[in-house]
Design a protein around this motif. Sequence first.
Motif, PDB file in Angstrom:
ATOM      1  N   ARG A 201       0.873  -1.179  -0.076  1.00 25.08           N
ATOM      2  CA  ARG A 201       0.039  -0.099   0.067  1.00 25.08           C
ATOM      3  C   ARG A 201       0.991   1.214   0.217  1.00 25.08           C
ATOM      4  O   ARG A 201       2.225   1.164   0.529  1.00 25.08           O
ATOM      5  CB  ARG A 201      -0.848   0.045   1.084  1.00 25.08           C
ATOM      6  CG  ARG A 201      -1.778  -1.033   1.295  1.00 25.08           C
ATOM      7  CD  ARG A 201      -2.884  -1.155   0.253  1.00 25.08           C
ATOM      8  NE  ARG A 201      -4.065  -1.897   0.486  1.00 25.08           N
ATOM      9  CZ  ARG A 201      -4.196  -3.043   0.128  1.00 25.08           C
ATOM     10  NH1 ARG A 201      -3.061  -3.640  -0.570  1.00 25.08           N
ATOM     11  NH2 ARG A 201      -4.884  -3.706   0.300  1.00 25.08           N
ATOM     12  N   PRO A 202       0.407   2.261  -0.355  1.00 26.54           N
ATOM     13  CA  PRO A 202       1.095   3.700  -0.244  1.00 26.54           C
ATOM     14  C   PRO A 202       1.510   4.016   1.095  1.00 26.54           C
ATOM     15  O   PRO A 202       0.553   3.632   2.091  1.00 26.54           O
ATOM     16  CB  PRO A 202       0.295   4.556  -0.988  1.00 26.54           C
ATOM     17  CG  PRO A 202      -0.675   3.902  -1.766  1.00 26.54           C
ATOM     18  CD  PRO A 202      -0.926   2.765  -1.170  1.00 26.54           C
ATOM     19  N   ILE A 203       2.625   4.525   1.426  1.00 25.30           N
ATOM     20  CA  ILE A 203       3.291   4.697   2.662  1.00 25.30           C
ATOM     21  C   ILE A 203       3.299   6.297   2.933  1.00 25.30           C
ATOM     22  O   ILE A 203       3.836   6.844   2.091  1.00 25.30           O
ATOM     23  CB  ILE A 203       4.539   4.190   2.872  1.00 25.30           C
ATOM     24  CG1 ILE A 203       4.544   2.468   2.981  1.00 25.30           C
ATOM     25  CG2 ILE A 203       5.250   4.587   4.317  1.00 25.30           C
ATOM     26  CD1 ILE A 203       3.703   1.938   3.984  1.00 25.30           C
ATOM     27  N   ASN A 204       2.642   6.629   4.035  1.00 28.89           N
ATOM     28  CA  ASN A 204       2.740   8.076   4.368  1.00 28.89           C
ATOM     29  C   ASN A 204       3.837   8.050   5.602  1.00 28.89           C
ATOM     30  O   ASN A 204       3.910   7.370   6.421  1.00 28.89           O
ATOM     31  CB  ASN A 204       1.331   8.379   5.114  1.00 28.89           C
ATOM     32  CG  ASN A 204       1.273   9.799   5.359  1.00 28.89           C
ATOM     33  OD1 ASN A 204       0.707  10.822   4.611  1.00 28.89           O
ATOM     34  ND2 ASN A 204       2.091  10.517   6.336  1.00 28.89           N
ATOM     35  N   VAL A 205       4.602   9.316   5.482  1.00 31.45           N
ATOM     36  CA  VAL A 205       5.653   9.456   6.257  1.00 31.45           C
ATOM     37  C   VAL A 205       5.358  10.853   6.836  1.00 31.45           C
ATOM     38  O   VAL A 205       5.194  11.886   6.417  1.00 31.45           O
ATOM     39  CB  VAL A 205       7.088   9.265   5.561  1.00 31.45           C
ATOM     40  CG1 VAL A 205       8.227   9.901   6.457  1.00 31.45           C
ATOM     41  CG2 VAL A 205       7.532   7.919   5.220  1.00 31.45           C
ATOM     42  N   LEU A 206       5.706  11.055   8.104  1.00 29.24           N
ATOM     43  CA  LEU A 206       5.675  12.287   8.876  1.00 29.24           C
ATOM     44  C   LEU A 206       7.067  12.925   8.496  1.00 29.24           C
ATOM     45  O   LEU A 206       8.056  12.260   8.794  1.00 29.24           O
ATOM     46  CB  LEU A 206       5.411  12.039  10.527  1.00 29.24           C
ATOM     47  CG  LEU A 206       5.303  13.464  11.143  1.00 29.24           C
ATOM     48  CD1 LEU A 206       4.020  13.995  10.773  1.00 29.24           C
ATOM     49  CD2 LEU A 206       5.381  12.817  12.668  1.00 29.24           C
ATOM     50  N   PHE A 207       6.974  14.159   8.127  1.00 31.97           N
ATOM     51  CA  PHE A 207       8.240  14.674   7.610  1.00 31.97           C
ATOM     52  C   PHE A 207       9.580  15.074   8.343  1.00 31.97           C
ATOM     53  O   PHE A 207      10.520  14.570   8.323  1.00 31.97           O
ATOM     54  CB  PHE A 207       7.639  16.178   6.874  1.00 31.97           C
ATOM     55  CG  PHE A 207       8.908  16.578   6.111  1.00 31.97           C
ATOM     56  CD1 PHE A 207       9.754  15.817   5.084  1.00 31.97           C
ATOM     57  CD2 PHE A 207       9.371  17.841   6.289  1.00 31.97           C
ATOM     58  CE1 PHE A 207      10.749  16.427   4.033  1.00 31.97           C
ATOM     59  CE2 PHE A 207      10.345  18.591   5.540  1.00 31.97           C
ATOM     60  CZ  PHE A 207      10.945  17.833   4.380  1.00 31.97           C
ATOM     61  N   GLY A 208       9.187  15.775   9.573  1.00 33.59           N
ATOM     62  CA  GLY A 208       9.991  16.399  10.609  1.00 33.59           C
ATOM     63  C   GLY A 208      10.865  14.854  11.117  1.00 33.59           C
ATOM     64  O   GLY A 208      12.107  14.849  10.973  1.00 33.59           O
TER      65      GLY A 208
END
Length: 267
Positions: A201-208
């Motif tokens: 599945r597409p992965i979301n990453v928290l930027f900081g």
Amino acid sequence: MPDLETAARFRALHDGPGPLLLPNPWDAGSALVFERLGFQALATTSNGFALSHGLPDGAITRDGVFEGIEMIVQATSLPVTADLEHGFEEDAAALADVYRQAVAAGLAGGSIEDATGADEKPLFEIAEAADRVRIAAEAAHEVNPAFVLTGRAENYLHGLRDLGDVIARLQAYQEAGADVLYAPGLSGAADIRSVIESVDRPINVLFGPAHLTVAELAELGVARISIGGSFAFAAYGAAAEVAREFLENGTNTYAALSRAGHAATGL
């Protein structure tokens, strides 16, 4: 009303040539600014929204969260996905109703996390958490098949830095019907690569916390990057700085920043 077209547009943005960059508005004004800057979609932030009410994260009720969501959805033409925390409800029928309400509010997506809100047991067991993802997915997709449900593994936000457990949870949420997977606080290229290679599945990453640039995250194959409440806290930080200047120095060198903010809203 379900917005099938906007949800489908949001879903397609996860298949772009690079990561979908999601800023996290905390009110209608910030949503307006981010749209005018050229972002393609928005994601609400639970801690940024709570901050705007002078409260800690998790202190806003379901009704209060949806009031904020509706203001943001009405302020923008962009797809909006919402931070729906752990779904607010324990009962299965009530939990399903939350995600039907999310679709009815015009959201293109929403999340469900596996945090319990209880210090003594910060996370649901995997089986129970996956069952809650399944309830949310079935409820939302029944009304709007294009709705993008994000399954969240909250381990790292609670100091539980067990990558194996994170991956096992995300795999379970994938099987339960989540469309996007997210482990906020995940950091380091090797860990992010391991997650991406372990799921489908597409992965979301928290930027900081990732400590990587957008280009570096794109190279790893990250599909979506969000910033959580950091823009909201940065805005309040800027407000504190200019207020301190006014209070302590009696000057207004912040006038240019104020004009830039006014221009950014277009109002």
